[in-house]
Design a protein around this motif. Structure first.
Motif, PDB file in Angstrom:
ATOM      1  N   LYS A  41       0.700  -1.217   0.268  1.00 31.67           N
ATOM      2  CA  LYS A  41      -0.062   0.048  -0.190  1.00 31.67           C
ATOM      3  C   LYS A  41       1.010   1.209  -0.072  1.00 31.67           C
ATOM      4  CE  LYS A  41      -3.878   2.193   2.506  1.00 31.67           C
ATOM      5  NZ  LYS A  41      -4.643   2.344   3.725  1.00 31.67           N
ATOM      6  N   ARG A  42       1.884   1.392   1.032  1.00 31.57           N
ATOM      7  CA  ARG A  42       2.782   2.357   0.837  1.00 31.57           C
ATOM      8  C   ARG A  42       3.483   2.730  -0.685  1.00 31.57           C
ATOM      9  NH1 ARG A  42       3.671   0.164   5.927  1.00 31.57           N
ATOM     10  NH2 ARG A  42       5.505  -0.772   5.243  1.00 31.57           N
ATOM     11  N   ARG A  43       3.823   1.584  -1.052  1.00 32.89           N
ATOM     12  CA  ARG A  43       4.346   1.703  -2.544  1.00 32.89           C
ATOM     13  C   ARG A  43       3.367   1.931  -3.643  1.00 32.89           C
ATOM     14  NH1 ARG A  43       7.910  -3.851  -2.502  1.00 32.89           N
ATOM     15  NH2 ARG A  43       9.984  -2.947  -0.688  1.00 32.89           N
ATOM     16  N   GLY A  44       2.142   1.938  -3.397  1.00 34.31           N
ATOM     17  CA  GLY A  44       0.954   2.498  -4.277  1.00 34.31           C
ATOM     18  C   GLY A  44       0.933   1.048  -5.302  1.00 34.31           C
ATOM     19  N   GLN A  45       0.963  -0.071  -4.948  1.00 33.85           N
ATOM     20  CA  GLN A  45       1.132  -1.347  -5.806  1.00 33.85           C
ATOM     21  C   GLN A  45       0.077  -2.246  -5.240  1.00 33.85           C
ATOM     22  OE1 GLN A  45       5.344  -2.505  -5.496  1.00 33.85           O
ATOM     23  NE2 GLN A  45       6.171  -0.949  -6.754  1.00 33.85           N
ATOM     24  N   LEU A  46      -0.834  -1.867  -4.633  1.00 31.59           N
ATOM     25  CA  LEU A  46      -1.874  -2.876  -4.304  1.00 31.59           C
ATOM     26  C   LEU A  46      -2.746  -3.515  -5.378  1.00 31.59           C
ATOM     27  CD1 LEU A  46      -3.718  -1.273  -0.980  1.00 31.59           C
ATOM     28  CD2 LEU A  46      -2.286  -3.105  -1.043  1.00 31.59           C
ATOM     29  N   TRP A  47      -2.653  -2.453  -6.447  1.00 29.80           N
ATOM     30  CA  TRP A  47      -3.391  -3.195  -7.871  1.00 29.80           C
ATOM     31  C   TRP A  47      -2.643  -4.380  -8.060  1.00 29.80           C
ATOM     32  CZ3 TRP A  47      -0.515  -3.384 -12.034  1.00 29.80           C
ATOM     33  CH2 TRP A  47       0.722  -2.635 -12.162  1.00 29.80           C
ATOM     34  N   GLN A  48      -1.588  -4.547  -7.950  1.00 28.76           N
ATOM     35  CA  GLN A  48      -0.686  -5.877  -8.455  1.00 28.76           C
ATOM     36  C   GLN A  48      -1.199  -7.160  -7.705  1.00 28.76           C
ATOM     37  OE1 GLN A  48       3.369  -4.816  -7.902  1.00 28.76           O
ATOM     38  NE2 GLN A  48       3.569  -3.662  -9.639  1.00 28.76           N
ATOM     39  N   LEU A  49      -1.928  -7.052  -6.698  1.00 32.11           N
ATOM     40  CA  LEU A  49      -2.357  -8.260  -5.876  1.00 32.11           C
ATOM     41  C   LEU A  49      -3.608  -8.798  -6.554  1.00 32.11           C
ATOM     42  CD1 LEU A  49      -1.725  -6.995  -2.138  1.00 32.11           C
ATOM     43  CD2 LEU A  49       0.007  -8.222  -3.982  1.00 32.11           C
ATOM     44  N   ILE A  50      -4.332  -7.832  -7.231  1.00 33.26           N
ATOM     45  CA  ILE A  50      -5.806  -8.110  -7.591  1.00 33.26           C
ATOM     46  C   ILE A  50      -5.682  -9.537  -8.651  1.00 33.26           C
ATOM     47  CG2 ILE A  50      -7.818  -7.515  -9.014  1.00 33.26           C
ATOM     48  CD1 ILE A  50      -7.227  -4.668  -8.038  1.00 33.26           C
ATOM     49  N   ALA A  51      -5.031  -9.510  -9.542  1.00 27.47           N
ATOM     50  CA  ALA A  51      -4.905 -10.770 -10.519  1.00 27.47           C
ATOM     51  C   ALA A  51      -4.467 -11.899  -9.723  1.00 27.47           C
ATOM     52  CB  ALA A  51      -4.006 -10.309 -11.778  1.00 27.47           C
ATOM     53  N   PRO A  52      -3.375 -11.864  -8.947  1.00 28.43           N
ATOM     54  CA  PRO A  52      -2.987 -13.148  -8.373  1.00 28.43           C
ATOM     55  C   PRO A  52      -3.936 -13.696  -7.384  1.00 28.43           C
ATOM     56  CG  PRO A  52      -1.270 -11.503  -8.260  1.00 28.43           C
ATOM     57  CD  PRO A  52      -2.297 -10.805  -8.792  1.00 28.43           C
ATOM     58  N   LEU A  53      -4.803 -12.657  -6.713  1.00 28.51           N
ATOM     59  CA  LEU A  53      -5.981 -13.122  -5.730  1.00 28.51           C
ATOM     60  C   LEU A  53      -7.094 -13.892  -6.682  1.00 28.51           C
ATOM     61  CD1 LEU A  53      -6.902 -13.062  -2.995  1.00 28.51           C
ATOM     62  CD2 LEU A  53      -8.002 -10.880  -3.432  1.00 28.51           C
ATOM     63  N   MET A  54      -7.152 -13.278  -7.739  1.00 27.99           N
ATOM     64  CA  MET A  54      -8.223 -13.932  -8.483  1.00 27.99           C
ATOM     65  C   MET A  54      -7.837 -15.285  -8.820  1.00 27.99           C
ATOM     66  SD  MET A  54      -9.499 -10.490 -10.928  1.00 27.99           S
ATOM     67  CE  MET A  54     -10.613 -11.707 -11.877  1.00 27.99           C
ATOM     68  N   VAL A  55      -6.536 -15.366  -9.436  1.00 27.42           N
ATOM     69  CA  VAL A  55      -5.966 -16.840  -9.727  1.00 27.42           C
ATOM     70  C   VAL A  55      -6.217 -17.752  -8.536  1.00 27.42           C
ATOM     71  CG1 VAL A  55      -4.075 -18.098 -10.321  1.00 27.42           C
ATOM     72  CG2 VAL A  55      -4.558 -16.042 -11.444  1.00 27.42           C
ATOM     73  N   LEU A  56      -5.718 -17.083  -7.305  1.00 30.20           N
ATOM     74  CA  LEU A  56      -5.860 -18.053  -6.131  1.00 30.20           C
ATOM     75  C   LEU A  56      -7.201 -18.592  -5.728  1.00 30.20           C
ATOM     76  CD1 LEU A  56      -4.222 -19.371  -3.653  1.00 30.20           C
ATOM     77  CD2 LEU A  56      -4.649 -17.151  -2.404  1.00 30.20           C
ATOM     78  N   GLY A  57      -8.134 -17.650  -5.895  1.00 35.49           N
ATOM     79  CA  GLY A  57      -9.534 -17.887  -5.594  1.00 35.49           C
ATOM     80  C   GLY A  57     -10.132 -18.959  -6.555  1.00 35.49           C
ATOM     81  N   LEU A  58      -9.915 -18.860  -7.912  1.00 33.07           N
ATOM     82  CA  LEU A  58     -10.088 -19.628  -8.768  1.00 33.07           C
ATOM     83  C   LEU A  58      -9.552 -21.303  -8.531  1.00 33.07           C
ATOM     84  CD1 LEU A  58     -11.694 -20.072 -11.334  1.00 33.07           C
ATOM     85  CD2 LEU A  58      -9.489 -19.828 -12.803  1.00 33.07           C
ATOM     86  N   VAL A  59      -8.374 -21.366  -8.194  1.00 33.22           N
ATOM     87  CA  VAL A  59      -7.889 -22.490  -7.594  1.00 33.22           C
ATOM     88  C   VAL A  59      -8.489 -23.102  -6.343  1.00 33.22           C
ATOM     89  CG1 VAL A  59      -5.569 -23.646  -6.989  1.00 33.22           C
ATOM     90  CG2 VAL A  59      -5.637 -22.017  -8.616  1.00 33.22           C
ATOM     91  N   VAL A  60      -8.931 -22.260  -5.471  1.00 28.35           N
ATOM     92  CA  VAL A  60      -9.279 -22.821  -4.368  1.00 28.35           C
ATOM     93  C   VAL A  60     -10.778 -23.247  -4.443  1.00 28.35           C
ATOM     94  CG1 VAL A  60     -10.402 -22.215  -2.014  1.00 28.35           C
ATOM     95  CG2 VAL A  60      -8.133 -21.303  -2.642  1.00 28.35           C
ATOM     96  N   LEU A  61     -11.544 -22.506  -5.628  1.00 26.26           N
ATOM     97  CA  LEU A  61     -12.855 -23.067  -5.790  1.00 26.26           C
ATOM     98  C   LEU A  61     -12.762 -24.425  -6.620  1.00 26.26           C
ATOM     99  CD1 LEU A  61     -14.476 -19.886  -6.837  1.00 26.26           C
ATOM    100  CD2 LEU A  61     -15.102 -21.291  -5.158  1.00 26.26           C
ATOM    101  N   MET A  62     -11.796 -24.546  -7.546  1.00 33.00           N
ATOM    102  CA  MET A  62     -11.644 -25.993  -8.300  1.00 33.00           C
ATOM    103  C   MET A  62     -11.248 -26.800  -7.458  1.00 33.00           C
ATOM    104  SD  MET A  62      -9.729 -24.571 -11.619  1.00 33.00           S
ATOM    105  CE  MET A  62      -9.345 -26.106 -12.356  1.00 33.00           C
ATOM    106  N   LEU A  63     -10.457 -26.750  -6.230  1.00 39.73           N
ATOM    107  CA  LEU A  63      -9.981 -27.926  -5.416  1.00 39.73           C
ATOM    108  C   LEU A  63     -11.188 -28.086  -4.494  1.00 39.73           C
ATOM    109  CD1 LEU A  63      -6.416 -26.924  -4.623  1.00 39.73           C
ATOM    110  CD2 LEU A  63      -7.252 -28.572  -6.154  1.00 39.73           C
TER     111      LEU A  63
END
Length: 223
Positions: A117-139
């Motif tokens: 957040k301090r680096r202004g890079q929170l947006w970079q976490l959105i795509a990996p979080l979506m990938v992780l959520g998809l993997v969790v749903l599939m498993l």
């Protein structure tokens, strides 16, 4: 330039994995402590013991499973053979391990997200979080298809002995925790994971939107 971009992407995936671990361990801790709401009190047990006695023994079991300094499992009403005690001891080790993971992962995730957040890079976490959520749903979908079979396979995977096979006559506590009981807990665990993950995703989108708005206002001010 490409090296820096790869490093940023790698860091984002590491942050999301730590956050995911914190979410999963938190969901498991909450699920275990909400489990008394789903305990069954069958008529076979109520013939011999009151509901209060059974509920009290389940609370004693939860304390033993989760509190490090409670080292002996003592049930006031229900009998418990040596094999059942050994199994609950193995479960206790797993739950205490989860609590240790929670105590490490949660503050670490908080710190890593704060740095992003301090680096202004929170947006970079959105795509990996979506990938992780998809993997969790599939498993998670696989156990839901046939939970009783998946539940048994999980026991073979986690435990090297057969102490988890209870005899209802010598260990009647198992009648309070049929397979349907654990199915409800798994659904609750999955729901909590999805809720926490969704709230984290919404917060990331909100914070990213605020950052974009501030950058736009800064550019307009310069112009």
């Amino acid at each position: 330039m490409n090296g820096k971009l790869i490093n940023k992407q790698w860091r984002a995936y590491v942050v999301v994995l730590v956050c995911g671990l914190a979410i999963i361990s938190t969901a498991l801790f909450i699920t275990v402590n909400l489990s008394p709401l789903f305990v069954d009190y069958p008529h076979r047990l109520l013939i011999h013991w009151s509901r209060g006695q059974l509920a009290g023994d389940y609370r004693r079991l939860l304390l033993y499973l989760q509190v490090p300094w409670v080292r002996r499992l003592h049930l006031a009403a229900l009998p418990l053979p040596a094999g059942a005690r050994a199994h609950f001891q193995a479960v206790r080790h797993l739950l205490l391990l989860n609590e240790a993971v929670l105590m490490v992962a949660l503050p670490l995730a908080w710190r890593m997200v704060g740095k992003q957040k301090r680096r202004g890079q929170l947006w970079q976490l959105i795509a990996p979080l979506m990938v992780l959520g998809l993997v969790v749903l599939m498993l998670a979908w696989l156990p839901l298809i046939n939970f009783p079979t998946s539940f048994i396979r999980l026991h073979y995977l986690l435990f090297t002995d057969r102490n988890w096979i209870f005899n209802a006559r010598t260990a009647p506590i198992i009648l309070m925790m049929p397979t349907a009981f654990f199915g409800k807990l798994f659904a609750l665990f999955l729901g909590i994971c999805l809720l926490l993950g969704s709230l984290f995703f919404i917060w990331l989108r909100w914070q990213s939107g605020l950052l974009k708005l501030r950058l736009q206002e800064t550019d307009d001010g310069r112009n």
